[in-house]
Motif scaffolding. Structure first.
Motif, PDB file in Angstrom:
ATOM      1  N   LEU A   1       0.915  -1.213   0.096  1.00  0.00           N
ATOM      2  CA  LEU A   1       0.162   0.055  -0.120  1.00  0.00           C
ATOM      3  C   LEU A   1       0.855   1.197   0.003  1.00  0.00           C
ATOM      4  CD1 LEU A   1      -2.597  -1.268   2.560  1.00  0.00           C
ATOM      5  CD2 LEU A   1      -3.299  -0.694   0.111  1.00  0.00           C
ATOM      6  N   TRP A   2       2.022   1.345   0.687  1.00  0.00           N
ATOM      7  CA  TRP A   2       2.891   2.356   0.689  1.00  0.00           C
ATOM      8  C   TRP A   2       3.606   2.548  -0.648  1.00  0.00           C
ATOM      9  CZ3 TRP A   2       3.198   6.289   3.941  1.00  0.00           C
ATOM     10  CH2 TRP A   2       3.021   6.142   5.395  1.00  0.00           C
ATOM     11  N   GLN A   3       4.047   1.486  -1.256  1.00  0.00           N
ATOM     12  CA  GLN A   3       4.399   1.393  -2.438  1.00  0.00           C
ATOM     13  C   GLN A   3       3.579   2.167  -3.536  1.00  0.00           C
ATOM     14  OE1 GLN A   3       5.881  -2.561  -2.734  1.00  0.00           O
ATOM     15  NE2 GLN A   3       8.037  -2.046  -1.994  1.00  0.00           N
TER      16      GLN A   3
ATOM     17  N   LEU B   1       2.815   5.858  -2.733  1.00  0.00           N
ATOM     18  CA  LEU B   1       3.811   6.807  -3.162  1.00  0.00           C
ATOM     19  C   LEU B   1       4.369   6.815  -4.474  1.00  0.00           C
ATOM     20  CD1 LEU B   1       6.112   6.010   0.072  1.00  0.00           C
ATOM     21  CD2 LEU B   1       5.050   8.266  -0.388  1.00  0.00           C
ATOM     22  N   ALA B   2       4.031   5.739  -5.126  1.00  0.00           N
ATOM     23  CA  ALA B   2       4.082   5.518  -6.574  1.00  0.00           C
ATOM     24  C   ALA B   2       5.756   5.900  -6.987  1.00  0.00           C
ATOM     25  CB  ALA B   2       3.294   6.671  -7.414  1.00  0.00           C
TER      26      ALA B   2
ATOM     27  N   PRO C   1      14.975   2.448   1.754  1.00  0.00           N
ATOM     28  CA  PRO C   1      14.140   1.647   2.823  1.00  0.00           C
ATOM     29  C   PRO C   1      13.312   2.013   3.852  1.00  0.00           C
ATOM     30  CG  PRO C   1      16.629   2.448   3.375  1.00  0.00           C
ATOM     31  CD  PRO C   1      16.155   2.512   1.701  1.00  0.00           C
ATOM     32  N   VAL C   2      13.177   3.595   3.778  1.00  0.00           N
ATOM     33  CA  VAL C   2      12.086   4.198   4.554  1.00  0.00           C
ATOM     34  C   VAL C   2      10.780   3.782   4.556  1.00  0.00           C
ATOM     35  CG1 VAL C   2      10.916   6.533   5.092  1.00  0.00           C
ATOM     36  CG2 VAL C   2      13.551   6.335   4.640  1.00  0.00           C
ATOM     37  N   VAL C   3      10.370   3.185   3.166  1.00  0.00           N
ATOM     38  CA  VAL C   3       9.299   2.665   2.911  1.00  0.00           C
ATOM     39  C   VAL C   3       8.941   1.437   3.758  1.00  0.00           C
ATOM     40  CG1 VAL C   3       7.543   1.801   1.089  1.00  0.00           C
ATOM     41  CG2 VAL C   3       9.426   3.805   0.560  1.00  0.00           C
TER      42      VAL C   3
ATOM     43  N   LEU D   1       1.875  13.731   1.535  1.00  0.00           N
ATOM     44  CA  LEU D   1       2.885  14.566   2.239  1.00  0.00           C
ATOM     45  C   LEU D   1       4.249  14.622   1.634  1.00  0.00           C
ATOM     46  CD1 LEU D   1       2.225  13.941   6.022  1.00  0.00           C
ATOM     47  CD2 LEU D   1       1.317  15.880   4.324  1.00  0.00           C
ATOM     48  N   ALA D   2       4.247  13.457   0.965  1.00  0.00           N
ATOM     49  CA  ALA D   2       5.760  13.300   0.198  1.00  0.00           C
ATOM     50  C   ALA D   2       5.673  14.212  -1.010  1.00  0.00           C
ATOM     51  CB  ALA D   2       6.071  11.670  -0.120  1.00  0.00           C
ATOM     52  N   ARG D   3       6.617  15.001  -1.113  1.00  0.00           N
ATOM     53  CA  ARG D   3       6.608  16.036  -2.164  1.00  0.00           C
ATOM     54  C   ARG D   3       7.694  15.472  -3.294  1.00  0.00           C
ATOM     55  NH1 ARG D   3       4.253  20.685  -0.751  1.00  0.00           N
ATOM     56  NH2 ARG D   3       3.837  20.810   1.446  1.00  0.00           N
TER      57      ARG D   3
END
Length: 642
Positions: A313-315, A318-319, A327-329, A349-351
């Motif tokens: 889901l994070w990946q 964040l696309a 590794p933060v993901v 929030l990730a720009r």
């Protein structure tokens, strides 16, 4: 069958037909030619782009032609002064310009007495009311058309104003994980295969937002909207529940909507279970550990996704930015037990300009979801580092292992398959024990700072409640919020809450034991890091000790360790006199917490005197500490300080 869309062309045609229907009613009441009126009505019916509101109403509630005309008559009284006047003339009561059932039986085609029977659709669905306040009989009492029904016949279809304070429109489904999409598909198959009355759909589990999304997706799949009701707003009396059920069941038909009842309080389950037996249509219930009586139910668990699915889901959310974060993901997926919708919200929030800045923003937003913990726990500002913690090498090694177990849960539990063997014991329950001031809380701070996780100290005075069941409710809220925010829980003085169960001599003992048993269950199922600290290890219930993954003894520091603590206790900016002798200070037989208190007190003495911190201030601070504890230090401990 849902009410037709209110398009401009339909609205105009519906109004023209309604006027023609009123002309037909006037003819039935003795004013005008009936044949020409019926011809006009038939022509306008044929020209409608969709069924009229009145015909839709008749189809939705399976009304007979007489029941349909009765509603039309009541609408005419409200909307056409000529019909009201004709009704007064027809009843021989000029001062009463309204319709009665006796008048309807006399003038409307195909009359039948059962039209106003209590179990008939007109009264069951509260389409009309019989006003018997003046003492008139059933046939001579005034009939009133419900205002909501009047507006519907006129072409206005909006939520009944009596329900507006209780309900709110549910937003469309947001991002969903693989398990949630599978749940939607399964529920749609089951509902489409259901004949007759639909069962209530009970969405159980710990993902409230995910349950709402599943309900919205299922409703959309059936072509229905969705409104949400809080279970705590359900009335408790049978009469009020019957009124609510009738109003909503009517709205479900008129609006083509389902109802989602959000139940997050155990006390509301009783009224909710009784209400479910009365409700018709598409009904969802969301909550956790729901017991809802004998009403027909379909149950589906909707829990927060496990770490591998969270990583996906994070990946996905964040696309293209996921690669830059590296590794933060995986750390986000490992540390924070968030639902699909929350992950999608935070990912915005990730720009993509600065990976370090994005990582900090994502971590901060993920930790910030511990909204349920204030009042039950206090956030501890974690600044301590490994260099601040003076312990023997064996204890230091175990603390590093605790951090490693927390950091690599995703790899070991899921990628390597250990979680597949058993769902129990995946959390990291840890005991720190030792005398006061030996660094137990500091050790928790160091681990939290190392992992970048929030640390919350449990407020036992807020959690423990004398009322039966309240302690368990507080603990449940606490653990749920901590899991979502990936927080570390610190149970300071844990023996007060995790003490040994006693022999049951009265009801107080029984419920106290239930609290301890509930804690055992939650500690075992908690997926995060929980740290218990105590001065008295033997006071803990043995069942807790069996469930601890790590037990770390914080020993009273020896002289060499005390010297290390003294050297580390003063900040770099603190002014220090050249005469400081750390070896002499280490002769003072006190734990690290006391050393910090003495150092801080000496700093204030030096600041007041306008001098650097020296042995004189340290001696005075030590003597003040001894007086406070009524335990003077020996000459051997302080000899040669000044």
């Amino acid at each position: 069958m849902n009410a037709p869309d209110r398009l401009p062309d339909w609205t105009y045609a519906n109004q023209r037909l309604l006027v023609a229907e009123f002309v037909r009613l006037s003819a039935l009441l003795g004013s005008g030619a009936l044949d020409s009126a019926e011809t006009k009505v038939a022509a306008l019916h044929a020209a409608l782009p969709a069924p009229s509101a009145l015909d839709t109403l008749a189809a939705l509630f399976q009304l007979s032609d007489f029941e349909r005309d009765l509603l039309l008559l009541l609408a005419g009284v409200e909307m056409d002064a000529r019909i009201a006047s004709l009704c007064a003339q027809g009843s021989g009561q000029p001062q009463r310009p309204w319709a009665t059932f006796g008048l309807a039986l006399a003038v409307l085609p195909q009359p039948h007495w059962s039209a106003i029977a209590p179990h008939g659709p007109l009264r069951r669905w509260r389409l009309l009311e019989i006003d018997e306040s003046a003492g008139a009989g059933t046939t001579s009492a005034r009939l009133r058309l419900d205002e909501r029904v009047l507006h519907f016949i006129a072409g206005l279809n909006a939520l009944d104003q009596r329900l507006q304070p209780l309900l709110q429109a549910q937003l469309p489904a947001g991002a969903m994980g693989r398990a949630q999409r599978a749940a939607v598909a399964q529920l749609l198959r089951q509902l489409r295969a259901t004949a007759g009355r639909l069962p209530a759909i009970v969405l159980d589990g710990d993902d409230s937002a995910g349950q709402h999304d599943v309900a919205a997706a299922v409703a959309a799949g059936l072509g229905a909207g969705l409104y949400r009701l809080r279970a705590s707003d359900i009335p408790t009396t049978a009469t009020e529940q019957a009124a609510l059920a009738a109003l909503w069941s009517r709205e479900a038909a008129l609006l083509g909507c389902g109802l989602l009842i959000d139940c997050d309080e155990r006390e509301a389950q009783g009224p909710l279970a009784r209400l479910l037996e009365r409700l018709d249509g598409l009904v969802f219930v969301s909550g956790q550990d729901l017991a809802l009586g004998n009403a027909p139910q379909l149950r589906q668990t909707v829990a927060r996704p496990e770490a591998p699915e969270r990583l996906q889901l994070w990946q996905s959310a964040l696309a293209g930015k996921a690669a830059a974060l590296g590794p933060v993901v995986e750390t986000l997926a490992n540390q924070y037990r968030l639902g699909a919708r929350r992950i999608a919200q935070i990912a915005t929030l990730a720009r993509g300009d600065d990976a370090a800045q994005d990582a900090a923003a994502l971590h901060l937003a993920s930790r910030g979801n511990a909204h349920a913990m204030p009042g039950l726990a206090q956030r501890i500002d974690t600044r301590a580092q490994w260099s601040d913690l003076v312990l023997p090498p064996a204890q230091q090694a175990v603390l590093h292992q605790i951090a490693a177990h927390t950091r690599h849960r995703l790899t070991v539990h899921h990628r390597w398959g250990f979680a597949g063997q058993s769902a129990r014991g995946l959390g990291i329950a840890t005991l720190f024990w030792g005398d006061s001031g030996t660094g137990k809380t500091l050790g928790a701070e160091v681990i939290a700072n190392e992992l970048g996780l929030a640390l919350y100290r449990i407020d036992l005075s807020a959690v423990v409640n004398k009322y039966i069941g309240e302690t368990e409710k507080n603990l449940r809220k606490l653990f749920d919020a901590a899991e979502e925010a990936g927080a570390i829980l610190l149970f300071d003085e844990a023996d007060a809450l995790f003490g040994k169960r006693s022999e049951v001599k009265d009801s107080h003992d029984r419920y106290a034991n239930i609290e301890v048993s509930y804690l055992l269950q939650r500690m075992e199922s908690y997926s995060g890091l929980a740290i218990l600290t105590t001065n008295h290890k033997a006071a803990l219930d043995s069942a807790f000790q069996r469930r601890l993954r790590f037990v770390v003894h914080f020993p009273f520091p020896d002289q060499a360790q005390r010297e290390g603590i003294w050297r580390a206790v003063f900040p770099a900016n603190a002014p220090m006199a050249d005469c400081i002798d750390f070896a002499k200070l280490a002769r003072l037989s006190v734990p690290g917490g006391t050393i910090r208190n003495i150092a801080l007190a000496a700093a204030f003495l030096a600041a007041e005197a306008g001098t650097p911190i020296g042995m004189a201030q340290l001696l005075q601070a030590a003597q003040l500490d001894a007086a406070k504890r009524d335990r003077p230090y020996s000459d051997a401990e302080t000899r040669g300080w000044v």
